[in-house]
Write an enzyme that holds these catalytic residues in place. Sequence first.
Site, PDB file in Angstrom:
ATOM      1  N   LYS A 130      73.903 -36.132  15.597  1.00 29.95           N
ATOM      2  CA  LYS A 130      75.090 -36.148  14.720  1.00 29.95           C
ATOM      3  C   LYS A 130      74.817 -37.111  13.582  1.00 29.95           C
ATOM      4  O   LYS A 130      74.068 -38.080  13.741  1.00 29.95           O
ATOM      5  CB  LYS A 130      76.304 -36.655  15.508  1.00 29.95           C
ATOM      6  CG  LYS A 130      77.621 -36.212  14.913  1.00 29.95           C
ATOM      7  CD  LYS A 130      78.024 -34.870  15.483  1.00 29.95           C
ATOM      8  CE  LYS A 130      79.282 -34.324  14.870  1.00 29.95           C
ATOM      9  NZ  LYS A 130      79.755 -33.159  15.651  1.00 29.95           N
ATOM     10  N   ASP A 170      80.949 -30.796   9.768  1.00 26.32           N
ATOM     11  CA  ASP A 170      81.925 -31.377  10.700  1.00 26.32           C
ATOM     12  C   ASP A 170      83.096 -31.809   9.803  1.00 26.32           C
ATOM     13  O   ASP A 170      83.223 -31.286   8.684  1.00 26.32           O
ATOM     14  CB  ASP A 170      81.296 -32.556  11.467  1.00 26.32           C
ATOM     15  CG  ASP A 170      82.096 -32.949  12.716  1.00 26.32           C
ATOM     16  OD1 ASP A 170      81.910 -32.322  13.766  1.00 26.32           O
ATOM     17  OD2 ASP A 170      82.912 -33.892  12.639  1.00 26.32           O
TER      18      ASP A 170
HETATM   19  N1  GLU Z   1      80.243 -30.159  14.161  1.00 31.17           N
HETATM   20  C1  GLU Z   1      80.278 -29.073  15.093  1.00 31.17           C
HETATM   21  C2  GLU Z   1      80.382 -29.606  16.516  1.00 31.17           C
HETATM   22  O1  GLU Z   1      81.006 -30.611  16.730  1.00 31.17           O
HETATM   23  C3  GLU Z   1      79.160 -28.076  14.865  1.00 31.17           C
HETATM   24  C4  GLU Z   1      77.777 -28.619  14.960  1.00 31.17           C
HETATM   25  C5  GLU Z   1      76.698 -27.620  14.551  1.00 31.17           C
HETATM   26  O2  GLU Z   1      77.007 -26.477  14.250  1.00 31.17           O
HETATM   27  O3  GLU Z   1      75.539 -28.037  14.593  1.00 31.17           O
HETATM   28  O4  GLU Z   1      79.893 -29.039  17.452  1.00 31.17           O
END
Ligand code: GLU
Length: 451
Positions: A130, A170
């Site tokens: 992340k 996100d």
């Molecule tokens: N931000 C999204 C999550 O919390 C998607 C992450 C992604 O697609 O890599 O899963």
Amino acid sequence: MAVSDHVDLPTFMEGVKKRNPHQPEFVQAVQEVAEDIFEFIQDNEDYHAQQILRRIAEPDRVVSFRVCWEDDNGNVRVQRGWRVQNNNAIGPYKGGIRFHPSVTESVLKFLAFEQTFKNALTGLPMGGGKGGSNFNPKGKSVREIMRFCQSFMTELYRHIGADIDVPAGDIGVGGREIGFMFGQYKRITNNFTGVLTGKGLEWGGSLIRTEATGYGAVYFLANMLATRGEDLTGKTAVISGSGNVATHAAEKIVQLGGKVLTLSDSGGYIHDPDGIDQEKIDWVKTHKTHRRGRIEEYVAAYPKATFVAGKTPWSVPCDVALPCATQNELLGDDARTLIANGCQAVAEGANMPTDLEGVHVFKAARILYAPGKASNAGGVAVSGLEMSQNSERRSWKEDELQQMLKDIMAGIHKSCLTFGDQGGGYIDYVKGANIAGFKKVADAMLAFGVV
Ligand code: GLU
């Protein structure tokens, strides 16, 4: 001979707290997982001796960097950016980028930790990561956002790659920001590759990626209700948030015959007793995304609705609830109120929206309660499918992808049953998701030895 260190849960958590001072969100996320799988680890000497949980709870690396940019008035602005690469035992690091003033290293470490389990649950080969920044996109011009994204990528590009680490969106990062970051990546590296997901359809994006998190959460909810012989027809739903996840969850609830009563943003919530139907959902989408408006303005467009300032919607009686805004938005008292008002099922569209006390309340009440790492995995699952399509250099059709999303959510539900069925008709989805996600990553880590 390995000497295993059989510490108990409180001692283990003391260590986590000591090693991660001033990181309450991260400690909370580790505790939620550790509470469930400690017993499971105790019976598996290998996981224990090899310190697998301790290793998953220590990110592979945390990259922190300065992001300088110039605002429209020519002022130099300085922000901090991060990428947390938590674990790549089962695939390249994968997880979104968040731009929000609340972003700290603790928040991104909790999100990367959660992502590791979530991604494992999808069944696709993706590790957990992340990233983000404390940059606040609210009130910024498009040119300012572009300059910030370019500057952010000017450092990030050296840490990512289609087989290394694949970021996505996100909170605060949607298709527009992914475009700016992809453009800068391509410019610096001269490489057109699937290094980000959530891309536009013309340049390597996948159909249904936008809808996937919200739709997936409702598919998961429908799977949970089916274990009790029920469906969404005629059910009332309380939803928090009004962004991509919340509006698409609302859309799928309506499609499956339910009635959506609320949506919210950081200013408060709107309650529409007539139900927020597709036309109203479309209004919210346009209002929030294109006009960058506040949810408060809904009541001017739909006067039968009311706006409650500064509050979350959990006191509105409902059959099902979907927290789709952000972490720790549903506290212990909110959980008690929902249950007292007859709520039967909760499916999290956000990451860790329920605090630890709330999780304990839901578990004790034995309601159908799905943690985000299970119920919101549809978004990253379709990101995984976008990666596959990029590798294959082709695009799959919408109905194929819709079916794959449904199958993946049903698969996650099944994994939760395998490890979470407590007998007597009660399924502990938190325990099921934690153990199923952990086991896959742990077994891969065992294969690699002490690395
Ligand atoms: N931000 C999204 C999550 O919390 C998607 C992450 C992604 O697609 O890599 O899963």
